[in-house]
Write a protein that holds these residues in place. Structure first.
Motif, PDB file in Angstrom:
ATOM      1  N   ALA A 296       0.847  -1.209   0.000  1.00 38.95           N
ATOM      2  CA  ALA A 296       0.000   0.000   0.000  1.00 38.95           C
ATOM      3  C   ALA A 296       0.880   1.256   0.000  1.00 38.95           C
ATOM      4  CB  ALA A 296      -0.927   0.003   1.209  1.00 38.95           C
ATOM      5  N   ASP A 297       0.518   2.235  -0.859  1.00 38.34           N
ATOM      6  CA  ASP A 297       1.211   3.520  -0.941  1.00 38.34           C
ATOM      7  C   ASP A 297       0.297   4.578  -0.329  1.00 38.34           C
ATOM      8  OD1 ASP A 297       2.462   5.892  -1.574  1.00 38.34           O
ATOM      9  OD2 ASP A 297       3.102   5.191  -3.549  1.00 38.34           O
ATOM     10  N   PHE A 298       0.591   4.972   0.914  1.00 38.02           N
ATOM     11  CA  PHE A 298      -0.301   5.899   1.624  1.00 38.02           C
ATOM     12  C   PHE A 298      -0.268   7.317   1.032  1.00 38.02           C
ATOM     13  CE2 PHE A 298       0.596   2.568   4.697  1.00 38.02           C
ATOM     14  CZ  PHE A 298      -0.675   2.242   5.129  1.00 38.02           C
ATOM     15  N   PHE A 299       0.862   7.666   0.380  1.00 42.96           N
ATOM     16  CA  PHE A 299       0.948   9.030  -0.169  1.00 42.96           C
ATOM     17  C   PHE A 299       0.196   9.150  -1.492  1.00 42.96           C
ATOM     18  CE2 PHE A 299       4.671   8.442   2.519  1.00 42.96           C
ATOM     19  CZ  PHE A 299       4.557   9.538   3.361  1.00 42.96           C
ATOM     20  N   ASN A 300       0.308   8.134  -2.314  1.00 46.22           N
ATOM     21  CA  ASN A 300      -0.349   8.182  -3.618  1.00 46.22           C
ATOM     22  C   ASN A 300      -1.731   7.508  -3.603  1.00 46.22           C
ATOM     23  OD1 ASN A 300       1.856   9.469  -4.875  1.00 46.22           O
ATOM     24  ND2 ASN A 300       2.905   7.496  -5.044  1.00 46.22           N
ATOM     25  N   TYR A 301      -2.100   7.068  -2.462  1.00 46.43           N
ATOM     26  CA  TYR A 301      -3.397   6.408  -2.310  1.00 46.43           C
ATOM     27  C   TYR A 301      -3.572   5.275  -3.341  1.00 46.43           C
ATOM     28  CZ  TYR A 301      -4.424  10.633   0.353  1.00 46.43           C
ATOM     29  OH  TYR A 301      -4.359  11.666   1.262  1.00 46.43           O
ATOM     30  N   SER A 302      -2.564   4.444  -3.410  1.00 46.56           N
ATOM     31  CA  SER A 302      -2.637   3.330  -4.365  1.00 46.56           C
ATOM     32  C   SER A 302      -2.211   2.031  -3.672  1.00 46.56           C
ATOM     33  CB  SER A 302      -1.742   3.595  -5.575  1.00 46.56           C
ATOM     34  OG  SER A 302      -0.381   3.671  -5.172  1.00 46.56           O
TER      35      SER A 302
END
Length: 338
Positions: free
Chosen positions: A304-310
């Motif tokens: 999970a990429d919390f900054f890019n919401y992906s």
């Protein structure tokens, strides 16, 4: 003369010869071979044929002049010291009689049709044992025994009672020792000893170069065993003694059926007594064991990429297969793997 009869090439390697000495008249000898029955009245100086084409498995006599012979076609009788023999026409002609003995005035007959008894050696009656019986005991104990296809039974009165359900394959001899319950048994699986009336057995096999033992007998010089490769005497074990390899020059072979019976019904080592699957454990004693371990593995990965919401996901799959073939145990190893 006895030696030439017992070991003459006429006797095939697959059949043993029978030597019987009259208990009251030691000069009277009878020798059974594949070509018939031979008699000597002069302590073995000379022999002559008295009954041709008869395979004699055992001979017995009581307190009278009657001598009874056990054959593959029933019983034969002699009233003149073995000079002539009578084959009665009765229902026992179809019996394969393995052994005949006299205990305390009672005659016993072990056959493929069960155990029979007689008070005079001529008129026979069945006992409570209907399963095939192989051998009757001999020796100095007051307890007498019979071996069947399924175990060992103790004789009492005119009946027999099971003492052990551990099979004794191809039993040839049951030797009673002086102490009650002390037994030695021989057969295609060697020599075994029990001190508790047939419940627990241990092998007495050191020095026997092949499992097959035809006969056991006790003398003033100790215990002797008759094997296809000669006569062996039981001595105290000495690890410093040089092993005798003179009788082991040629490779000995044993019938496969006897080996399988010994492996499946090892006396005194019944796995059922410990709650183990008897068939599976017995098969492992003489057959190779193949073990196949297969695993299917699937790995699911999630990031999970919390900054890019992906989110990202992936998975991979594979099989793992391991196969082992083992045959018994090695000398210093637990198992042999390939």
């Amino acid at each position: 003369a006895i030696e030439s009869l017992l070991f003459d090439p006429v006797a095939s390697e697959n059949r043993k010869a029978l030597l019987w000495v009259h208990p009251r008249f030691p000069d009277l000898l009878l020798v059974g071979r594949p070509d018939g029955l031979w008699r000597s009245g002069d302590a073995g100086e000379s022999f002559h044929m008295v009954q041709p084409d008869v395979t004699m498995n055992a001979i017995a006599t009581g307190t009278t002049a009657l001598i009874v012979g056990a054959t593959e076609q029933g019983l034969i009788y002699s009233f003149d010291g073995g000079r002539s023999w009578i084959d009665k026409v009765d229902r026992y002609d179809s019996f394969s009689v393995r052994d005949v003995k006299v205990f305390d005035g009672v005659w016993w007959m072990a056959s493929d049709h069960g155990l029979h008894y007689s008070t005079d050696g001529e008129s026979w009656a069945p006992t409570n044992v209907t399963e095939p019986t192989l051998a009757l005991s001999s020796g100095g104990s007051s307890r007498h025994w019979v071996a069947s296809d399924r175990g060992l039974l103790r004789l009492e009165g005119q009946s027999a009672y099971r003492a052990s359900r551990q099979a004794l394959p191809t039993t040839s001899t049951i030797l009673e020792m002086d102490r009650p319950g002390h037994l030695l048994v021989s057969g295609a699986d060697g020599v075994w000893e029990s001190v508790d009336g047939g419940v627990i057995w241990r092998p007495v096999s050191t020095g026997l170069y092949m499992p097959l033992v035809h006969d056991l007998w006790m003398t003033s010089e100790g215990l002797f065993a008759a094997t296809p490769r000669g006569i062996r005497r039981l001595v105290e074990y000495n690890p410093m003694r040089e092993p005798d390899t003179s009788s082991n020059i040629q490779q000995d072979t044993v019938d496969l059926t006897s080996l399988i019976l010994a492996a499946v019904n090892r006396p005194g080592m019944s796995p059922a007594a410990y709650g183990v699957d008897q068939l599976l454990t017995s098969v492992r004693r003489f057959a190779p064991e193949l073990t196949v371990d297969a695993q299917y593995v699937q790995r699911n990965n999630l990031s999970a990429d919390f900054f890019n919401y992906s989110n990202a996901a992936d998975s991979d799959r594979d099989w793992r297969i391991m196969a082992y073939l083992s045959w018994g145990a090695g000398g210093d190893e637990s198992s042999d793997y390939d």
